[in-house]
Structure formats: C-alpha cells, structure tokens
Design a protein around this motif. Structure first.
Motif, PDB file in Angstrom:
ATOM      1  N   THR A 177       0.701  -1.368   0.032  1.00 56.62           N
ATOM      2  CA  THR A 177       0.074   0.111  -0.082  1.00 56.62           C
ATOM      3  C   THR A 177       0.933   1.252   0.110  1.00 56.62           C
ATOM      4  N   GLY A 178       2.113   1.135   0.220  1.00 56.75           N
ATOM      5  CA  GLY A 178       3.141   2.366   0.423  1.00 56.75           C
ATOM      6  C   GLY A 178       2.998   3.115   1.601  1.00 56.75           C
ATOM      7  N   VAL A 179       2.373   2.407   2.687  1.00 55.51           N
ATOM      8  CA  VAL A 179       2.304   2.890   4.052  1.00 55.51           C
ATOM      9  C   VAL A 179       3.657   3.314   4.767  1.00 55.51           C
ATOM     10  N   PRO A 180       4.039   4.187   5.052  1.00 58.13           N
ATOM     11  CA  PRO A 180       5.256   4.204   5.632  1.00 58.13           C
ATOM     12  C   PRO A 180       5.404   3.626   7.065  1.00 58.13           C
ATOM     13  N   VAL A 181       6.546   2.760   7.315  1.00 59.24           N
ATOM     14  CA  VAL A 181       6.583   2.209   8.513  1.00 59.24           C
ATOM     15  C   VAL A 181       7.857   2.883   9.234  1.00 59.24           C
ATOM     16  N   PRO A 182       7.841   2.810  10.725  1.00 61.44           N
ATOM     17  CA  PRO A 182       8.945   3.381  11.277  1.00 61.44           C
ATOM     18  C   PRO A 182      10.250   2.615  11.247  1.00 61.44           C
ATOM     19  N   ASN A 183      10.364   1.465  11.000  1.00 59.79           N
ATOM     20  CA  ASN A 183      11.681   0.734  10.982  1.00 59.79           C
ATOM     21  C   ASN A 183      11.358  -0.511   9.740  1.00 59.79           C
ATOM     22  N   PRO A 184      12.322  -0.783   8.958  1.00 60.41           N
ATOM     23  CA  PRO A 184      12.130  -1.829   8.185  1.00 60.41           C
ATOM     24  C   PRO A 184      11.796  -3.282   8.574  1.00 60.41           C
ATOM     25  N   THR A 185      11.801  -3.492   9.897  1.00 59.75           N
ATOM     26  CA  THR A 185      11.739  -4.853  10.402  1.00 59.75           C
ATOM     27  C   THR A 185      10.285  -5.114  10.772  1.00 59.75           C
ATOM     28  N   LEU A 186       9.329  -3.900  10.812  1.00 59.43           N
ATOM     29  CA  LEU A 186       8.095  -4.186  11.078  1.00 59.43           C
ATOM     30  C   LEU A 186       7.224  -4.916  10.339  1.00 59.43           C
ATOM     31  N   ALA A 187       7.484  -4.988   8.987  1.00 59.37           N
ATOM     32  CA  ALA A 187       6.697  -5.610   7.855  1.00 59.37           C
ATOM     33  C   ALA A 187       7.267  -7.361   8.235  1.00 59.37           C
ATOM     34  N   THR A 188       8.373  -7.478   8.620  1.00 57.94           N
ATOM     35  CA  THR A 188       8.580  -8.911   8.771  1.00 57.94           C
ATOM     36  C   THR A 188       8.249  -9.390   9.943  1.00 57.94           C
ATOM     37  N   GLN A 189       8.022  -8.615  10.927  1.00 61.56           N
ATOM     38  CA  GLN A 189       7.558  -9.123  12.310  1.00 61.56           C
ATOM     39  C   GLN A 189       5.809  -9.168  12.152  1.00 61.56           C
ATOM     40  N   HIS A 190       5.250  -8.931  11.268  1.00 60.47           N
ATOM     41  CA  HIS A 190       3.933  -9.050  11.008  1.00 60.47           C
ATOM     42  C   HIS A 190       3.286 -10.373  11.643  1.00 60.47           C
ATOM     43  N   GLY A 191       3.808 -11.526  11.061  1.00 56.82           N
ATOM     44  CA  GLY A 191       3.157 -12.835  11.597  1.00 56.82           C
ATOM     45  C   GLY A 191       3.340 -13.104  13.178  1.00 56.82           C
ATOM     46  N   PRO A 192       4.618 -13.025  13.523  1.00 53.59           N
ATOM     47  CA  PRO A 192       4.937 -13.144  15.100  1.00 53.59           C
ATOM     48  C   PRO A 192       3.832 -12.065  15.955  1.00 53.59           C
ATOM     49  N   LEU A 193       3.904 -10.961  15.477  1.00 54.29           N
ATOM     50  CA  LEU A 193       3.098  -9.921  16.181  1.00 54.29           C
ATOM     51  C   LEU A 193       1.766 -10.297  16.445  1.00 54.29           C
ATOM     52  N   MET A 194       0.928 -10.553  15.198  1.00 56.64           N
ATOM     53  CA  MET A 194      -0.501 -11.199  15.390  1.00 56.64           C
ATOM     54  C   MET A 194      -0.524 -12.551  16.245  1.00 56.64           C
ATOM     55  N   ALA A 195       0.260 -13.499  15.802  1.00 52.65           N
ATOM     56  CA  ALA A 195       0.166 -14.696  16.348  1.00 52.65           C
ATOM     57  C   ALA A 195       0.618 -14.927  17.760  1.00 52.65           C
ATOM     58  N   LEU A 196       1.887 -14.395  18.233  1.00 52.32           N
ATOM     59  CA  LEU A 196       2.294 -14.508  19.369  1.00 52.32           C
ATOM     60  C   LEU A 196       2.200 -13.126  20.099  1.00 52.32           C
ATOM     61  N   GLY A 197       2.349 -11.822  19.603  1.00 53.85           N
ATOM     62  CA  GLY A 197       2.131 -10.749  20.564  1.00 53.85           C
ATOM     63  C   GLY A 197       0.584 -10.597  20.736  1.00 53.85           C
ATOM     64  N   PHE A 198      -0.218 -10.631  19.859  1.00 52.10           N
ATOM     65  CA  PHE A 198      -1.484 -10.144  19.975  1.00 52.10           C
ATOM     66  C   PHE A 198      -2.533 -11.362  20.681  1.00 52.10           C
ATOM     67  N   LEU A 199      -2.471 -12.581  19.917  1.00 49.91           N
ATOM     68  CA  LEU A 199      -3.137 -13.653  20.378  1.00 49.91           C
ATOM     69  C   LEU A 199      -2.366 -14.591  21.670  1.00 49.91           C
ATOM     70  N   GLY A 200      -0.993 -14.477  21.479  1.00 49.47           N
ATOM     71  CA  GLY A 200      -0.467 -15.186  22.569  1.00 49.47           C
ATOM     72  C   GLY A 200      -0.666 -14.240  23.838  1.00 49.47           C
ATOM     73  N   THR A 201      -0.427 -13.157  23.858  1.00 54.05           N
ATOM     74  CA  THR A 201      -1.026 -12.312  25.090  1.00 54.05           C
ATOM     75  C   THR A 201      -2.281 -12.625  25.737  1.00 54.05           C
ATOM     76  N   LEU A 202      -3.460 -12.630  24.576  1.00 52.18           N
ATOM     77  CA  LEU A 202      -4.495 -12.968  25.144  1.00 52.18           C
ATOM     78  C   LEU A 202      -4.778 -14.158  25.742  1.00 52.18           C
ATOM     79  N   ILE A 203      -4.411 -15.045  24.954  1.00 54.08           N
ATOM     80  CA  ILE A 203      -4.573 -16.545  25.581  1.00 54.08           C
ATOM     81  C   ILE A 203      -3.782 -16.791  26.901  1.00 54.08           C
ATOM     82  N   SER A 204      -2.401 -16.157  26.988  1.00 47.46           N
ATOM     83  CA  SER A 204      -1.775 -16.539  28.184  1.00 47.46           C
ATOM     84  C   SER A 204      -2.454 -15.602  29.551  1.00 47.46           C
ATOM     85  N   LEU A 205      -3.147 -14.384  29.187  1.00 48.19           N
ATOM     86  CA  LEU A 205      -3.529 -13.739  30.049  1.00 48.19           C
ATOM     87  C   LEU A 205      -5.005 -14.307  30.610  1.00 48.19           C
TER      88      LEU A 205
END
Length: 418
Positions: free
Chosen positions: A54-82
């Motif tokens: 989409t051309g949306v600017p990102v604060p750092n180049p690694t944010l796109a590569t972290q998309h999967g872990p952020l959703m699966a582990l950061g978001f859902l992992g935090t909710l499930i473990s909570l």
C-alpha cells in the motif's frame, strides 16, 4: 471440564472478593497487559499494510517482517496467556502475558533479538502455568492445549536459532489450532453426555487428527514439503470432525450470542478445511499467491473467526466489563469473510491489486469488530442479575470457550447454555 456443586468454586477460578461479586481491582490491574495485546495488533496490522504494497510508511524496516509473530504471538499469545493466568488465579501467572506483550513491542520497535527472547520466554512461562492447571484438573483437553503452548515454545527456540518466520508457520499454526481445538474437545464430551461411548469415539477421532497435525509440524523442519502436507491432512480431518461433533451445530439454531458464536465457529471450520486442503495439495509454497492464501485462510479465516465468536465471553471474564451481544457484530464478521475471499481470489488469480483490496478490507473488519464491540456496550441496556454482566464466578475457559455460553458451574448447565 470437571463439574462441581454450584455452591463451590471451581478449581482454576479466580476467587471473588465476595460471593458473586467480581473484584474490580484485579480487572484494572490487567489493563496494561491487555494494552500490550492491543498495541501488538496495531503494530501487526501496520506491518501487514506494508506487506500488501500500500505504500504506507513504517517506522523501521523490520516491522513488516514481524507481522506474523506480532499477530500470532504478540496479540493472540498475550490474550491467551492472560486468560490462562486469570484461570490460574496466582500473580506469577501474569508474567507470561507480560513477557509476550513486551517482547512483541520490542520486536515492533526494531529490537528483533530481544523480542524473540522475550516471546520465547513467555512460552516457557506459559508452559509452567499449564503444568499447574493440569495438576489441578487432569484431562486430555488440557494436555492438548498444553501441546499448543509447547508448539509456541519450540517455534520460539527455532526462531532464536535463526530460522525465518516462513519456516515457523506450522509451529505458530499448531499453537493456535491446538489451543482452540482443546477447548472444543471438551464440548465434544459435553454434547454426547447422553451417549458416553459415542462421545468417547468422537474425542478419540479428534485426538487422532491432532496427532496427524502434530506429526506434520514435527516433520516440517527436516522435510518441509512432506511436513506441510501431513499437517494439512491433519487440519482437514480436525476441521471435519469438529464440524460434525461440535455443539455449535445445535446452537446455530438458537438466537442471540449462542447463534452468533456458532456461526463464527462453523465458518471458521470451513476456512480451516480450505487451509488444510491447500497445505495438503501444495505442500509448503515458497512465495507468492498460494503462500499468502494458505496462511491467511488459517490465521485470518479460522483463528479470527474464533476470536470474534468468543470475545463477548472471554473479555468480560478477564476484565469484568460489559461486552454484550448486538446483531451489528455480524457486520464485521461478514466483512472478514468477504475480504478474505477477495484476497484469496487475488492470490489465486495473480491479481496484486485485488489481493491488496482484500487485505485492507480484512484489516478494516478487525477494527470494525472492535468498534462494534465498544458500541454494543452503549446500545444494549444493562440487566441486573446480581453479578457483573454475565461473567459469573465460575472458571472461565480458554479462547475456544463454549459457543456463546455464559460460564456455568456444572457441565449440564454449560451444555444447555451453549
């Protein structure tokens, strides 16, 4: 789950300060952990927009590569473990969601290695929580959920060894699918209470499908093509058995929240079937449309359908806030499925613009669901029941809670309300 008398507190429950009255202070203390999950999903969606071109600017180049872990582990992992920490009822259990949330935010900020370490440590702590829960209430459904936590932990160790995120997909899938299926396994028992032998055969079949899925995940590192195909067969078998035996087949003929949750569950099983079929036929796609379609069918179609269906039960149980059902919740659900269909059509047809439109609409559906959930709390009048909302004081189950059921102290009540 084990049944106890209505007057006794179930094992694993959070003890109320007074009978039937939740402790608001405990809920407030969980808000920073929930905030970590929310920031993780925002960062994950931001990175996802970048991957969609989409051309949306990102604060750092690694944010796109972290998309999967952020959703699966950061978001859902935090909710499930909570949620599991709430069920444990001990302060040390909250270290798992805290580590997951901090690790995800560290990765989003560009501190990739510290983020990996913290997310893996969260999985190890999460396993400790499950060991205590298993000692309190032994059962095959808890073992299955714990296997999901083990998949998270092993995936984290492989990540630390340098494997790319694409090679970790089967492990992330196993974490979420086994966690959800473990809870549905319980209701396979409940649904067949009048026919114990039939219920045992149903749960045995579900466990066998999980075994095939697990074997494929284990084989995915040394033999990726074979491993993905075997895991895909397990996903198809598991989705079919859950569709046949899940109590959602009954509650879909109900009304209100039970029907909405059942629609989410059954549509999620359809996406899991499609994802498994893609994995079984094509193995591990290297890149391109098939890879995108096979991943998002399971992580977006299946997993997020489950999140939509159970959020009105799980979040009130964890935070002691009202999140009542309103028919408007069908809007984001329909948009989610329509967007995923458009995205996969773009993937299969080699149409990047169509894929981008479907991906953006998918992200909009997630934000729309959050907005509708907040709005429903204002539109639906409060009913005075003697307890806060519909959370009750019984043990709250995991992210694959019964299909729209209110927490109940006995198995028979659980089946009726589901």
């Amino acid at each position: 789950m084990s049944a106890e008398a209505p007057q006794t507190r179930e094992r694993g429950a959070v003890p109320p300060a007074k009978a039937g009255i939740p402790r608001p202070g405990a809920a407030v203390s969980r808000l920073p952990l929930l905030a970590g999950a929310m920031l993780s999903v925002i960062a994950g969606l931001w990175g996802g927009l970048s991957l969609l071109g989409t051309g949306v600017p990102v604060p750092n180049p690694t944010l796109a590569t972290q998309h999967g872990p952020l959703m699966a582990l950061g978001f859902l992992g935090t909710l499930i473990s909570l949620e599991r920490a709430v069920a444990l009822g001990r302060p040390w259990g909250y270290a798992a969601p805290a580590l997951a949330g901090i690790g995800a935010l560290a990765g989003a900020a560009g501190f990739t290695r510290p983020g990996q370490v913290l997310l893996t440590a969260a999985a190890g702590w999460f396993l400790a929580v499950y060991l205590v829960l298993l000692a309190r209430r032994p059962g095959r459904e808890v073992v299955v959920q714990m296997c999901g936590a083990i998949a998270w932990y092993i995936g984290g160790l492989l990540w630390l060894r340098g494997l790319p995120v694409a090679d970790l997909v089967p492990w992330l899938m196993a974490f979420l699918v086994l966690t959800i299926a473990g809870e549905r396994l319980e209701l396979a028992h409940v649904g067949f209470l009048p026919h114990q032998a039939k219920g045992r055969r149903a749960s045995d079949g579900i466990l066998a499908a999980m075994g095939v899925l697990g074997a494929g995940v284990l084989a995915s590192v040394p033999w990726p093509v074979i491993g993905w195909r075997v895991a895909g067969l397990g996903m198809v078998a598991l989705a079919g058995l859950l569709t046949v035996h899940d109590i959602a087949r009954r509650t879909v003929r109900s009304t209100g929240l039970p029907r909405f949750a059942a629609v989410c569950l059954l549509s999620g099983y359809a996406w899991l079937t499609l994802a498994g079929a893609l994995w079984a036929v094509f193995g591990r796609p290297e890149t391109g449309g098939l890879y995108d379609a096979s991943l998002h069918a399971v992580f977006l179609g299946f997993v997020m359908s489950m999140v939509f269906g159970h959020a009105p039960v799980i979040l009130p149980a964890v935070l002691r806030v009202r999140l009542p059902y309103h028919p408007m919740l069908y809007g984001p659900l329909a948009l989610l499925h329509a967007a995923l269909l458009v995205r996969i059509a773009g993937d299969v047809g080699g149409l990047p613009a169509v894929r981008t439109v479907g991906g953006v609409l998918g992200e909009v559906s997630l934000l729309a669901f959050a907005g509708c959930a907040v709005l429903s709390g204002r539109l639906v009048p409060t009913r005075r029941t003697g307890v806060a909302g519909h959370t009750g004081s019984a043990r709250q189950t995991g992210p694959a809670h019964q299909a729209g059921a209110v927490s109940r102290p006995s198995r028979s009540h659980k089946m009726e309300s589901s």
